[in-house]
Design a protein around this motif. Structure first.
Motif, PDB file in Angstrom:
ATOM      1  N   LEU A 164       0.822  -1.202   0.000  1.00 53.93           N
ATOM      2  CA  LEU A 164       0.000   0.000   0.000  1.00 53.93           C
ATOM      3  C   LEU A 164       0.864   1.263   0.000  1.00 53.93           C
ATOM      4  CD1 LEU A 164      -2.924  -0.945   2.408  1.00 53.93           C
ATOM      5  CD2 LEU A 164      -3.087  -0.489  -0.037  1.00 53.93           C
ATOM      6  N   TRP A 165       2.005   1.207   0.689  1.00 50.78           N
ATOM      7  CA  TRP A 165       2.907   2.356   0.715  1.00 50.78           C
ATOM      8  C   TRP A 165       3.455   2.641  -0.687  1.00 50.78           C
ATOM      9  CZ3 TRP A 165       3.967   6.570   3.086  1.00 50.78           C
ATOM     10  CH2 TRP A 165       5.166   7.229   2.865  1.00 50.78           C
ATOM     11  N   GLN A 166       3.920   1.590  -1.379  1.00 54.88           N
ATOM     12  CA  GLN A 166       4.426   1.772  -2.746  1.00 54.88           C
ATOM     13  C   GLN A 166       3.309   2.270  -3.669  1.00 54.88           C
ATOM     14  OE1 GLN A 166       5.839  -2.291  -2.975  1.00 54.88           O
ATOM     15  NE2 GLN A 166       7.950  -1.577  -3.269  1.00 54.88           N
ATOM     16  N   ALA A 167       2.123   1.708  -3.479  1.00 49.69           N
ATOM     17  CA  ALA A 167       0.982   2.146  -4.285  1.00 49.69           C
ATOM     18  C   ALA A 167       0.658   3.609  -4.007  1.00 49.69           C
ATOM     19  CB  ALA A 167      -0.237   1.264  -4.003  1.00 49.69           C
ATOM     20  N   LEU A 168       0.777   4.014  -2.739  1.00 47.19           N
ATOM     21  CA  LEU A 168       0.519   5.408  -2.386  1.00 47.19           C
ATOM     22  C   LEU A 168       1.517   6.331  -3.086  1.00 47.19           C
ATOM     23  CD1 LEU A 168      -0.981   7.581  -0.775  1.00 47.19           C
ATOM     24  CD2 LEU A 168       0.609   7.131   1.113  1.00 47.19           C
ATOM     25  N   LEU A 169       2.799   5.971  -3.038  1.00 48.39           N
ATOM     26  CA  LEU A 169       3.810   6.801  -3.696  1.00 48.39           C
ATOM     27  C   LEU A 169       3.564   6.878  -5.204  1.00 48.39           C
ATOM     28  CD1 LEU A 169       7.039   5.694  -1.787  1.00 48.39           C
ATOM     29  CD2 LEU A 169       5.678   7.779  -1.461  1.00 48.39           C
ATOM     30  N   LEU A 170       3.239   5.754  -5.813  1.00 48.59           N
ATOM     31  CA  LEU A 170       2.948   5.724  -7.244  1.00 48.59           C
ATOM     32  C   LEU A 170       1.691   6.526  -7.556  1.00 48.59           C
ATOM     33  CD1 LEU A 170       3.852   4.535  -9.966  1.00 48.59           C
ATOM     34  CD2 LEU A 170       2.408   2.560  -9.470  1.00 48.59           C
ATOM     35  N   ASP A 171       0.658   6.352  -6.755  1.00 50.40           N
ATOM     36  CA  ASP A 171      -0.589   7.084  -6.972  1.00 50.40           C
ATOM     37  C   ASP A 171      -0.410   8.590  -6.744  1.00 50.40           C
ATOM     38  OD1 ASP A 171      -1.965   4.875  -7.763  1.00 50.40           O
ATOM     39  OD2 ASP A 171      -3.153   4.661  -5.938  1.00 50.40           O
ATOM     40  N   ILE A 172       0.415   8.972  -5.798  1.00 47.84           N
ATOM     41  CA  ILE A 172       0.680  10.402  -5.596  1.00 47.84           C
ATOM     42  C   ILE A 172       1.362  10.977  -6.834  1.00 47.84           C
ATOM     43  CG2 ILE A 172       2.100  12.060  -4.309  1.00 47.84           C
ATOM     44  CD1 ILE A 172       1.416  10.416  -1.765  1.00 47.84           C
ATOM     45  N   GLY A 173       2.328  10.244  -7.365  1.00 46.24           N
ATOM     46  CA  GLY A 173       2.982  10.688  -8.591  1.00 46.24           C
ATOM     47  C   GLY A 173       1.998  10.824  -9.737  1.00 46.24           C
ATOM     48  N   MET A 174       1.119   9.837  -9.892  1.00 47.43           N
ATOM     49  CA  MET A 174       0.120   9.903 -10.963  1.00 47.43           C
ATOM     50  C   MET A 174      -0.899  11.007 -10.689  1.00 47.43           C
ATOM     51  SD  MET A 174       1.116   7.904 -13.278  1.00 47.43           S
ATOM     52  CE  MET A 174      -0.279   8.024 -14.361  1.00 47.43           C
ATOM     53  N   ALA A 175      -1.248  11.196  -9.422  1.00 49.43           N
ATOM     54  CA  ALA A 175      -2.192  12.265  -9.081  1.00 49.43           C
ATOM     55  C   ALA A 175      -1.604  13.631  -9.416  1.00 49.43           C
ATOM     56  CB  ALA A 175      -2.573  12.187  -7.601  1.00 49.43           C
ATOM     57  N   LEU A 176      -0.321  13.816  -9.131  1.00 46.77           N
ATOM     58  CA  LEU A 176       0.323  15.088  -9.474  1.00 46.77           C
ATOM     59  C   LEU A 176       0.308  15.305 -10.986  1.00 46.77           C
ATOM     60  CD1 LEU A 176       3.327  15.080  -6.973  1.00 46.77           C
ATOM     61  CD2 LEU A 176       1.250  16.490  -6.881  1.00 46.77           C
ATOM     62  N   PHE A 177       0.595  14.232 -11.727  1.00 45.76           N
ATOM     63  CA  PHE A 177       0.512  14.308 -13.184  1.00 45.76           C
ATOM     64  C   PHE A 177      -0.901  14.710 -13.611  1.00 45.76           C
ATOM     65  CE2 PHE A 177      -1.032  12.044 -16.936  1.00 45.76           C
ATOM     66  CZ  PHE A 177      -0.221  12.582 -17.931  1.00 45.76           C
ATOM     67  N   TYR A 178      -1.898  14.052 -13.031  1.00 50.03           N
ATOM     68  CA  TYR A 178      -3.282  14.304 -13.440  1.00 50.03           C
ATOM     69  C   TYR A 178      -3.817  15.653 -12.962  1.00 50.03           C
ATOM     70  CZ  TYR A 178      -4.552  10.245 -16.153  1.00 50.03           C
ATOM     71  OH  TYR A 178      -4.655   9.333 -17.174  1.00 50.03           O
ATOM     72  N   VAL A 179      -3.284  16.196 -11.885  1.00 58.04           N
ATOM     73  CA  VAL A 179      -3.702  17.539 -11.472  1.00 58.04           C
ATOM     74  C   VAL A 179      -3.327  18.536 -12.568  1.00 58.04           C
ATOM     75  CG1 VAL A 179      -3.190  19.437  -9.881  1.00 58.04           C
ATOM     76  CG2 VAL A 179      -3.745  17.177  -8.986  1.00 58.04           C
TER      77      VAL A 179
END
Length: 148
Positions: free
Chosen positions: A108-123
Protein backbone atom coordinates in the motif's frame (compact mmCIF):
# COMPACT_ATOMS: atom_id res chain seq x y z
CA UNK A 1 -25.37 36.91 -17.24
CA UNK A 2 -26.93 33.57 -16.31
CA UNK A 3 -25.16 30.61 -17.91
CA UNK A 4 -26.68 27.34 -19.05
CA UNK A 5 -25.42 24.10 -17.48
CA UNK A 6 -23.66 21.63 -19.76
CA UNK A 7 -25.79 18.97 -21.41
CA UNK A 8 -25.39 15.24 -20.82
CA UNK A 9 -23.90 14.85 -24.31
CA UNK A 10 -21.39 17.61 -23.61
CA UNK A 11 -20.41 16.00 -20.32
CA UNK A 12 -19.97 12.66 -22.10
CA UNK A 13 -17.72 14.24 -24.76
CA UNK A 14 -15.70 15.91 -22.00
CA UNK A 15 -15.29 12.69 -20.03
CA UNK A 16 -14.41 10.42 -22.96
CA UNK A 17 -11.88 12.91 -24.29
CA UNK A 18 -10.34 13.38 -20.87
CA UNK A 19 -9.90 9.67 -20.29
CA UNK A 20 -8.58 8.81 -23.76
CA UNK A 21 -6.01 11.60 -23.78
CA UNK A 22 -5.01 10.84 -20.20
CA UNK A 23 -4.48 7.16 -20.98
CA UNK A 24 -2.37 7.90 -24.06
CA UNK A 25 -0.11 10.07 -21.92
CA UNK A 26 -0.03 8.10 -18.66
CA UNK A 27 0.47 4.45 -19.72
CA UNK A 28 3.89 4.98 -21.37
CA UNK A 29 4.97 7.18 -18.46
CA UNK A 30 3.83 4.60 -15.89
CA UNK A 31 5.59 1.82 -17.81
CA UNK A 32 8.85 3.77 -17.66
CA UNK A 33 8.48 4.40 -13.93
CA UNK A 34 7.45 0.88 -12.87
CA UNK A 35 9.26 -1.28 -15.42
CA UNK A 36 6.02 -3.22 -15.96
CA UNK A 37 4.67 -3.94 -19.41
CA UNK A 38 2.37 -1.53 -21.16
CA UNK A 39 -0.22 -4.29 -21.69
CA UNK A 40 -0.50 -5.03 -17.96
CA UNK A 41 -0.57 -1.32 -17.15
CA UNK A 42 -2.94 -0.66 -20.04
CA UNK A 43 -5.49 -3.01 -18.50
CA UNK A 44 -5.16 -1.16 -15.20
CA UNK A 45 -5.46 2.15 -17.02
CA UNK A 46 -8.64 1.02 -18.80
CA UNK A 47 -10.16 -0.06 -15.49
CA UNK A 48 -9.17 3.23 -13.89
CA UNK A 49 -10.44 5.17 -16.91
CA UNK A 50 -13.87 3.57 -16.52
CA UNK A 51 -13.83 4.19 -12.79
CA UNK A 52 -12.57 7.74 -13.25
CA UNK A 53 -15.17 8.41 -15.95
CA UNK A 54 -17.96 7.65 -13.49
CA UNK A 55 -16.25 9.68 -10.77
CA UNK A 56 -15.61 12.54 -13.23
CA UNK A 57 -19.24 12.70 -14.28
CA UNK A 58 -20.60 12.65 -10.72
CA UNK A 59 -17.94 15.00 -9.35
CA UNK A 60 -18.38 17.64 -12.05
CA UNK A 61 -22.17 17.45 -11.84
CA UNK A 62 -21.95 17.96 -8.08
CA UNK A 63 -19.47 20.83 -8.43
CA UNK A 64 -21.71 22.57 -10.99
CA UNK A 65 -24.75 22.30 -8.73
CA UNK A 66 -22.73 23.51 -5.74
CA UNK A 67 -21.29 26.45 -7.68
CA UNK A 68 -24.73 27.48 -8.91
CA UNK A 69 -26.24 27.23 -5.43
CA UNK A 70 -23.39 28.89 -3.52
CA UNK A 71 -21.83 31.26 -6.07
CA UNK A 72 -24.64 31.72 -8.57
CA UNK A 73 -22.33 30.97 -11.49
CA UNK A 74 -20.62 28.12 -13.33
CA UNK A 75 -17.48 29.85 -14.58
CA UNK A 76 -14.41 28.91 -12.57
CA UNK A 77 -11.73 31.41 -11.62
CA UNK A 78 -8.09 30.34 -11.44
CA UNK A 79 -8.14 29.41 -7.74
CA UNK A 80 -11.42 27.51 -8.23
CA UNK A 81 -9.91 25.56 -11.14
CA UNK A 82 -6.92 24.59 -8.99
CA UNK A 83 -9.16 23.52 -6.09
CA UNK A 84 -11.46 21.67 -8.51
CA UNK A 85 -8.56 19.63 -9.92
CA UNK A 86 -7.03 18.92 -6.50
CA UNK A 87 -10.27 17.73 -4.90
CA UNK A 88 -11.03 15.52 -7.89
CA UNK A 89 -7.65 13.81 -7.53
CA UNK A 90 -7.89 13.37 -3.74
CA UNK A 91 -11.25 11.63 -4.16
CA UNK A 92 -9.95 9.41 -6.92
CA UNK A 93 -6.79 8.58 -4.96
CA UNK A 94 -8.91 7.12 -2.16
CA UNK A 95 -10.61 4.86 -4.69
CA UNK A 96 -7.48 3.89 -6.62
CA UNK A 97 -5.01 3.11 -3.83
CA UNK A 98 -6.12 -0.42 -2.86
CA UNK A 99 -6.73 -1.36 -6.49
CA UNK A 100 -3.25 -0.23 -7.53
CA UNK A 101 -1.57 -2.23 -4.76
CA UNK A 102 -3.51 -5.36 -5.64
CA UNK A 103 -3.09 -5.15 -9.43
CA UNK A 104 0.63 -4.39 -9.38
CA UNK A 105 1.42 -6.71 -6.46
CA UNK A 106 2.99 -3.94 -4.39
CA UNK A 107 2.54 -2.66 -0.87
CA UNK A 108 0.00 0.00 0.00
CA UNK A 109 2.91 2.36 0.71
CA UNK A 110 4.43 1.77 -2.75
CA UNK A 111 0.98 2.15 -4.28
CA UNK A 112 0.52 5.41 -2.39
CA UNK A 113 3.81 6.80 -3.70
CA UNK A 114 2.95 5.72 -7.24
CA UNK A 115 -0.59 7.08 -6.97
CA UNK A 116 0.68 10.40 -5.60
CA UNK A 117 2.98 10.69 -8.59
CA UNK A 118 0.12 9.90 -10.96
CA UNK A 119 -2.19 12.26 -9.08
CA UNK A 120 0.32 15.09 -9.47
CA UNK A 121 0.51 14.31 -13.18
CA UNK A 122 -3.28 14.30 -13.44
CA UNK A 123 -3.70 17.54 -11.47
CA UNK A 124 -1.64 19.34 -14.10
CA UNK A 125 -3.28 17.39 -16.92
CA UNK A 126 -6.81 18.06 -15.60
CA UNK A 127 -6.11 21.77 -15.28
CA UNK A 128 -4.79 22.02 -18.85
CA UNK A 129 -7.46 19.74 -20.33
CA UNK A 130 -10.37 21.51 -18.63
CA UNK A 131 -9.07 24.95 -19.54
CA UNK A 132 -8.67 23.88 -23.18
CA UNK A 133 -12.09 22.18 -23.18
CA UNK A 134 -13.82 25.26 -21.80
CA UNK A 135 -12.19 27.38 -24.50
CA UNK A 136 -13.10 24.94 -27.28
CA UNK A 137 -16.65 24.42 -25.98
CA UNK A 138 -17.58 27.54 -23.99
CA UNK A 139 -20.63 27.73 -21.75
CA UNK A 140 -23.59 29.38 -23.44
CA UNK A 141 -25.84 32.01 -21.90
CA UNK A 142 -29.21 30.61 -20.79
CA UNK A 143 -31.75 30.67 -23.58
CA UNK A 144 -29.22 30.00 -26.36
CA UNK A 145 -28.66 26.54 -27.88
CA UNK A 146 -25.42 24.78 -26.89
CA UNK A 147 -22.89 23.38 -29.32
CA UNK A 148 -22.54 19.67 -28.87
Amino acid sequence: MKMKMRTGADRLRHTVGFELCGMLLSVPLLSLVTGQGATHLGALAIGFALLAAGWNYLYNLGVDHLMLRVLGRLEKRLAERVLHALLFEVGFLLIALPLTAWWLGISLWQALLLDIGMALFYVVYAFVYNLAYDRLFPLMPAGRPTRC
